[in-house]
Design an enzyme around this catalytic site. Structure first.
Site, mmCIF file in Angstrom:
data_model
loop_
_atom_site.group_PDB
_atom_site.id
_atom_site.type_symbol
_atom_site.label_atom_id
_atom_site.label_comp_id
_atom_site.label_asym_id
_atom_site.label_seq_id
_atom_site.Cartn_x
_atom_site.Cartn_y
_atom_site.Cartn_z
ATOM 1 N N LYS A 1 33.126 59.050 39.318
ATOM 2 C CA LYS A 1 33.613 60.364 38.927
ATOM 3 C C LYS A 1 34.747 60.754 39.877
ATOM 4 C CE LYS A 1 30.565 61.279 35.652
ATOM 5 N NZ LYS A 1 30.918 61.618 34.256
ATOM 6 N N LYS B 1 28.888 58.036 22.469
ATOM 7 C CA LYS B 1 27.600 58.546 22.934
ATOM 8 C C LYS B 1 26.803 58.985 21.710
ATOM 9 C CE LYS B 1 29.065 59.908 27.551
ATOM 10 N NZ LYS B 1 29.458 61.022 28.448
#
Length: 362
Positions: A163, A262
């Site tokens: 991240k 997803k």
């Protein structure tokens, strides 16, 4: 023919072993809804809502999922009889993809059990072995980050996702690459940048990244196309992709070179398979991003990743990487960088729920 006789919603809060931080938020525990769907013969299928308790990722939350299921989705499906999950009619309820996935996943699990097939075969998967990578959130210091990466690599994970946010991204990448020069590495920005950062983002090309995931705003296909034209690093779209129409737009505009699918974000397996097939037809690799899933959502996402165009390691690693105790038996394990799904019917795992808030719908 399948008809639906009862739905039980289980709601529980699961504390993460370690807080997970990205550019917008820190998650310490997950508010999870497990759906337990009973058919006319007493068979049970399970689904999971992976919505968070605050609408930072999409507009949905665990509260909205529970409301939509109780007042709209269950009343819709209890009137239906189907032969196959693709016949399920939920299109008159707009969006609410995570709520729909919690229902649709249970329907697919139920269908696979009725057919005596593992779920991955029922959806058209080609293998029960899935390569997996590790996602590592923002850390308080570089030393801890390096330790987390080293630990994940020792555990066999095949790539590392970091991240990032603008404040210190290049310094972090410089440090990571100096320690791990050959490790497959990708970064996830969660929309932390704008098109005004294009010269800054160009500098990431030097770090030989697999991709930069969702650098710009989720609804900004045109500027993602401009960015992809200017940088060598493949852009991956995640939060931008909710529907097959979004994929049409992204590919037509050349907004990216990779797409993250997803399961919960696109409304379940039926939509995810359509997106997978379209990307495969247009030679756009896909991979399965993670949502800090508990066991049911984890293994259903891994089942999705058995389709042939999932060419990059999935995010869904071992249960014990995230949870003190998962809700499935056995827990998901990683061996030599792979998860091997069982060949028992349906999801292939036993669901073991702790004491939960329950709502029984008939």
């Amino acid at each position: 023919m399948i008809s639906f006789k009862k739905l039980i919603m289980h709601r529980l809060k699961m504390p993460l072993k370690f807080p997970f931080t990205n550019s917008t938020t820190t998650v310490k525990e997950k508010d999870i809804i497990i759906t337990e769907l009973h058919d006319q013969d007493g068979l049970i299928g399970y689904g999971e809502s992976v919505a968070f308790d605050y609408p930072w990722y999409t507009e949905e939350t665990a509260d909205t999922v529970q409301l939509i299921i109780e007042h709209h989705l269950w009343p819709a499906i209890k009137k239906q009889e189907i032969n196959h999950p693709t016949e399920l009619k939920l299109h008159n309820i707009r969006r609410n993809h995570m709520a729909k996935t919690a229902i649709e996943g249970a329907v697919w699990d139920l269908y696979a059990k009725r057919c005596q097939q593992p779920l991955y075969q029922a959806i058209g998967g080609v293998t029960n072995q899935i390569s997996v990578g590790a996602a590592i959130g923002l850390q308080s210091n570089e030393k801890l980050l390096i330790e987390q990466i080293a630990k994940a690599l020792e555990q066999g994970y095949q790539r590392i996702k970091l991240k990032i946010k603008p404040e210190n991204d290049l310094a972090i990448l410089e440090k990571v690459r100096s320690h791990f020069p050959a490790t497959p590495l990708m970064v996830d920005a969660n929309s932390a940048y704008t098109i005004n950062d294009i010269e800054h983002l160009k500098k990431m090309d030097r770090y030989n990244l697999m991709m930069i995931e969702q650098p710009l705003a989720s609804d900004d296909f045109t500027n993602h196309a401009k960015l992809q034209h200017e940088i060598n690093t493949p852009v991956c779209l995640d939060e931008s992709i909710h529907t097959l129409a979004d994929v049409h737009t992204a590919i037509a505009l050349q907004s990216c070179k990779i797409i993250s699918i997803k399961l919960a974000k696109v409304g379940g397996f039926t939509n995810a398979i359509k997106i997978h097939d379209y990307c495969q037809k247009h030679n756009i690799p896909v991979w399965c991003g993670g949502m800090l899933e508990a066991g049911v959502g984890r293994v259903q996402s891994l089942a999705l990743a058995t389709l042939p165009n999932f060419r990059l390691p999935a995010d869904q690693g071992a249960s014990n990487r995230y949870w003190h105790q998962d809700i499935i038996t056995p827990e998901v394990e990683v061996n030599n960088g792979y998860v091997t799904l069982p060949k028992q019917p349906g999801i292939g795992y036993q669901v073991k729920l702790p004491s939960t808030d329950q709502k029984v719908l008939t």
